[in-house]
Write an enzyme that holds these catalytic residues in place. Structure first.
Site, PDB file in Angstrom:
ATOM      1  N   SER A 194       0.738  -1.347   0.003  1.00 21.67           N
ATOM      2  CA  SER A 194      -0.051   0.079  -0.232  1.00 21.67           C
ATOM      3  C   SER A 194       0.835   1.082  -0.106  1.00 21.67           C
ATOM      4  CB  SER A 194      -0.993   0.089   1.341  1.00 21.67           C
ATOM      5  OG  SER A 194      -0.239   0.095   2.426  1.00 21.67           O
ATOM      6  N   ALA A 195       0.325   2.450  -0.296  1.00 24.26           N
ATOM      7  CA  ALA A 195       0.631   3.659  -0.122  1.00 24.26           C
ATOM      8  C   ALA A 195       0.367   4.010   1.242  1.00 24.26           C
ATOM      9  CB  ALA A 195       0.448   4.708  -1.074  1.00 24.26           C
TER      10      ALA A 195
END
Length: 396
Positions: free
Chosen positions: A101-102
């Site tokens: 994920s970011a």
């Protein structure tokens, strides 16, 4: 295929500026980091296709592409939230577990602030992911100061393209196990990890200078909840740290907890619960404490379909043959608790909750961690020596 984009090619008006303004006003963006965040816009490093939450989907997510849903994509990217970029380690047909994920921008800013970097410092960045944190470190310290490690070759390849396009490429972008660090570039002044660990690897301490800071998510199978800031000691001396925030990150792949499965046999103990099961998960602080006191216990929620009323239960296992479950409704009834194996997991959970109550219900930020010279972890309350929990060697 995802396309690398330069900062000049990515624009959404004032969305990112508003995000940075909010981080500054909240105090999340520490002094000295604003310029790095301006040089490395988040959108440059977020893939063209991401996963948005969707309760109607069997996996709990749906694919959103920048080309087909630009407004939704930009809303996700410019919000102070996590953007899921991979499910199930990149395989198809899985249960939909986020595996890359970011990270949430305010948390990224906070973690970088806890590093306390100074000009000329050398940093090992564990978990390259999208490349955004590596870019921020590079923008602040210069590429020669940054080594970044990513376990997933495909994720690393795409991050490298984005970093190169943005002219924020670290000197060393490595595919490998973050738990092993990167001895070829040691010693480091700081280690920054975006993957949660259950045990701080000995290699991280060995690859840093005395007085270095290690910032990493740290948790237990029961509660992946603590952000640890550890300061490394002199050779042969302990390293000490504190939990500075409540966070939740994806696990380091080699330290992922076991899956919770209930046995096909009848329980060897039944009885009432001495505690409302809601009290075992009432907040992150009690869950964190229980995780320290009940090693290896992990829980899931399940429906007791064998019961005509289909009662809701919390189910636990330790990965070594002991299980327990307790229903939420009528939890004090004679058959509410089921337990199996050599450990009575629900009894241990109840005792741990009582410990938390009798010690003033401490927030997780009152706890700390010592890594001893012999390679053991000790968690403590308020000060080293006030031991809350010992664990095994770092090599375990």
């Amino acid at each position: 295929m995802d396309q690398a984009r330069s900062a000049e090619e990515v624009t959404d008006g004032d969305g990112y500026a508003r995000l940075l303004s909010g981080l500054t006003k909240s105090g999340a963006l520490a002094d000295g980091w604003r310029g790095a965040f301006e040089r490395a816009p988040r959108a440059v490093f977020v893939p063209e296709a991401v996963w948005a939450p969707d309760e109607t989907s069997p996996t709990g997510h749906r694919l959103v592409t920048r080309a087909e849903e630009p407004e939704t994509w930009w809303t996700l990217v410019d919000a102070d939230g996590v953007v899921v970029t991979q499910l199930d380690d990149g395989t198809e047909g899985g249960p939909g577990i986020p595996t890359s994920s970011a990270s949430k921008p305010s948390l990224v800013a906070s973690m970088l602030g806890h590093l306390d970097v100074t000009d000329g410092a050398r940093v090992l960045d564990i978990g390259t992911g999208t490349g955004w944190t590596s870019a921020l470190l590079t923008a602040r310290l210069g590429g020669e100061a940054v080594t970044t490690v990513e376990v997933d070759p495909r994720v690393s390849e795409q991050a490298a393209l984005r970093l190169r396009s943005a002219a924020l490429e670290p000197a060393r972008l490595v595919v490998g196990d973050g738990l092993a660090g990167r001895p070829e570039s040691a010693p480091y002044d700081h280690i920054h990890s975006t993957a949660a660990v259950r045990r701080v690897p000995r290699t991280w301490i060995e690859q840093t200078r005395p007085g270095a800071t290690i910032v990493t998510p740290w948790g237990t199978p029961y509660a992946n909840a603590g952000l640890l800031r550890l300061v490394t000691g002199e050779p042969g001396a302990p390293s000490y740290g504190r939990f500075v925030a409540n966070v939740s990150f994806m696990w380091m792949r080699a330290q992922r907890p076991h899956a919770v499965t209930l046995p096909p046999t009848e329980p060897d103990q039944r009885g009432p619960s001495a505690m409302d099961p809601d009290l075992a998960l009432s907040n992150a602080d009690v869950a964190f404490t229980i995780g320290l006191h009940v090693p290896d216990a992990r829980y899931v929620h399940t429906w007791d379909t064998a019961n005509p009323a289909a009662t809701y239960r919390i189910a636990l296992s330790d990965g070594n043959g002991s299980w327990a479950s307790v229903r939420y409704e009528s939890w004090d009834a004679p058959d509410a608790v089921h337990q199996w194996g050599t450990r009575r997991l629900w009894d241990e959970i109840t005792t741990a909750r009582t410990w938390w109550d009798t010690h003033g219900r401490p927030p997780l930020t009152r706890f700390g961690l010592t890594v001893t010279a012999r390679g053991r972890q000790e968690t403590w309350l308020d000060k080293p020596g006030n031991v809350a929990r010992r664990s095994g060697t770092l090599a375990e």
